[in-house]
Scaffold this motif. Structure first.
Motif, PDB file in Angstrom:
ATOM      1  N   SER A 186       0.804  -1.172  -0.128  1.00  0.00           N
ATOM      2  CA  SER A 186      -0.170   0.133  -0.074  1.00  0.00           C
ATOM      3  C   SER A 186       0.899   1.262  -0.060  1.00  0.00           C
ATOM      4  O   SER A 186       2.107   1.234   0.321  1.00  0.00           O
ATOM      5  N   ASP A 187       0.302   2.401  -0.007  1.00  0.00           N
ATOM      6  CA  ASP A 187       1.074   3.655   0.000  1.00  0.00           C
ATOM      7  C   ASP A 187       1.756   3.657   1.360  1.00  0.00           C
ATOM      8  O   ASP A 187       2.514   4.856   1.387  1.00  0.00           O
ATOM      9  N   ARG A 188       1.242   3.091   2.280  1.00  0.00           N
ATOM     10  CA  ARG A 188       1.493   3.353   3.575  1.00  0.00           C
ATOM     11  C   ARG A 188       2.650   2.034   4.075  1.00  0.00           C
ATOM     12  O   ARG A 188       2.392   1.676   5.381  1.00  0.00           O
ATOM     13  N   ASP A 201       0.261   4.781  -4.564  1.00  0.00           N
ATOM     14  CA  ASP A 201      -0.246   6.168  -4.389  1.00  0.00           C
ATOM     15  C   ASP A 201      -1.603   6.537  -4.773  1.00  0.00           C
ATOM     16  O   ASP A 201      -2.344   7.103  -4.188  1.00  0.00           O
ATOM     17  N   GLY A 212      -4.087   4.465  -2.813  1.00  0.00           N
ATOM     18  CA  GLY A 212      -4.413   4.858  -1.539  1.00  0.00           C
ATOM     19  C   GLY A 212      -5.403   6.183  -1.523  1.00  0.00           C
ATOM     20  O   GLY A 212      -6.252   6.273  -0.803  1.00  0.00           O
ATOM     21  N   ARG A 247      -9.215   5.876  -0.084  1.00  0.00           N
ATOM     22  CA  ARG A 247      -9.759   6.842   0.880  1.00  0.00           C
ATOM     23  C   ARG A 247     -10.775   7.777   0.770  1.00  0.00           C
ATOM     24  O   ARG A 247     -11.329   8.329   1.609  1.00  0.00           O
TER      25      ARG A 247
END
Lengths: 144, 213
Positions: free
Chosen positions: B64-66, B129, B132, B136
């Motif tokens: 994930s982007d995190r 990115d 994500g 969200r």
């Protein structure tokens, strides 16, 4: 007695014709779902009514909200969801009938969105019909 | 026929109503009690196909982007997995919006016990990115995962998800064809329900509430 009936029906028909709005093609409930700018594409849905005695076809669409707008259909084949542009004949609106562009089915695909779709925004969409010509509608961005 | 009608017509109407009420009111009460008991004893009707027996949901790790995310990170919670792509204008955003609305309708405590994971089947266009930001938009708590073509392919196979790049137009480029089901894994880590496309948020919420009880 019989004559009265005939007159009543004629009067009713006249009233119905007067109230029917008269427009050959009427478009109601045009809407699209909110989506972030990172979502490249969006979709517009609507109910199209053909008030004439001959079938018409929605053949093209355009909107300042989209770099390109195309007529697409989502469909399920053997449990697999796919989406494709409709054929060159466009989307048929049968005589004196309605065609609904809806989630999971026919829709105006808004390719390369030019803006974020935020609930409450409206975008103009120009629809081109084979017989009725050009019809402009305002599509509202809203949840379902 | 006329013989029976004549004497009946002579009865005072109030007596007839009284007789009718004496008969109908207890019947009505009995009916209501029965309906109430019947409703309570009905098993929950899930909105999708229920996987019978235990079918352990295989673990996987994607990006994930995190940072990396594994299914096992959410052990003990209900996990909904959806395979889709951000380029999809119709079916994928509708499913994500419905799932978000279903989770939103739960109490805050219950909502914390539900995690949605969106796995892209279009890793060529969906960077971590992009994913994500996309997921969200529907719900802050959603996670969007990507990986190499091989990684995505093997996770999809584990979950019985089919996909392929289909033809689009000049403007769209290729469009994906994919199994558009919402998979629900229960708190014990078993694949529990396969919800087809088109199930509305109320029905999804009702399944989640039942599983959380």
């Amino acid at each position: 007695m019989k004559v009265t009936w005939v007159w009543s029906i004629a009067a009713l028909a006249l009233v119905a014709a007067a109230c029917g709005g008269g427009a050959d093609i009427e478009v109601a409930d045009a809407w699209g779902r909110p989506s972030p700018s990172v979502a490249a594409n969006g979709a517009f849905y609507m109910v199209i009514t053909n008030n004439t005695d001959s079938a018409d076809h929605l053949v093209a669409a355009s909107s300042p909200a989209c770099a390109v707008a195309e007529l697409h259909e989502s469909m399920m084949n053997d449990g697999v969801m796919g989406m494709a542009p409709v054929g060159p004949a466009g989307i048929e609106i049968p005589a004196n009938s309605q065609t609904t562009l809806k989630v999971g089915g026919l829709h105006v695909m808004c390719i390369d969105k030019q803006a974020e779709f935020v609930a409450g925004d409206t975008f103009s969409v120009t629809l081109e019909f084979e017989n009725a010509g050009t019809v402009d509608v305002e599509a509202e961005i809203k949840e379902g | 026929m006329t013989e029976t009608l004549v004497p009946e017509a002579e009865h005072p109407s109030s007596r007839r109503w009284l007789g009718l009420s004496v008969l109908l009111v207890p019947l009505l009460i009995a009916g209501l009690v029965f309906w109430w008991g019947f409703n309570r004893s009905q098993p929950h009707q899930f909105s999708g196909s229920v996987i019978q027996g235990l079918s352990a949901a295989p673990d996987f790790t994607l990006s994930s982007d995190r940072g990396p995310v594994s299914l096992s990170d959410y052990a003990g919670r209900i996990v909904m997995i959806y395979f889709g792509y951000t380029f999809c204008p119709d079916v994928c955003p509708t499913t994500l919006a419905d799932a978000a609305a279903a989770i939103d309708s739960l109490s805050d405590d219950d909502a914390e016990d539900v995690q949605l994971i969106f796995v892209t089947i279009d890793p060529a266009r969906d960077t971590a990115d992009r994913l994500g930001e996309y997921v969200r938009h529907f719900d802050d708590r959603f996670v969007g995962l990507t990986g190499t073509e091989e990684e995505i392919g093997s996770v999809a196979t584990l979950y019985g998800i089919y996909y392929r790049a289909g033809e689009g137009s000049e403007a769209t480029g290729y469009l994906m064809e994919h199994t558009a089901t919402l998979l629900v894994i229960d708190q014990a880590g078993n694949l529990k329900i396969v919800i087809p496309f088109g199930v509305e948020s109320d029905a999804i919420a009702s399944d989640l509430e039942y599983m959380l009880r």
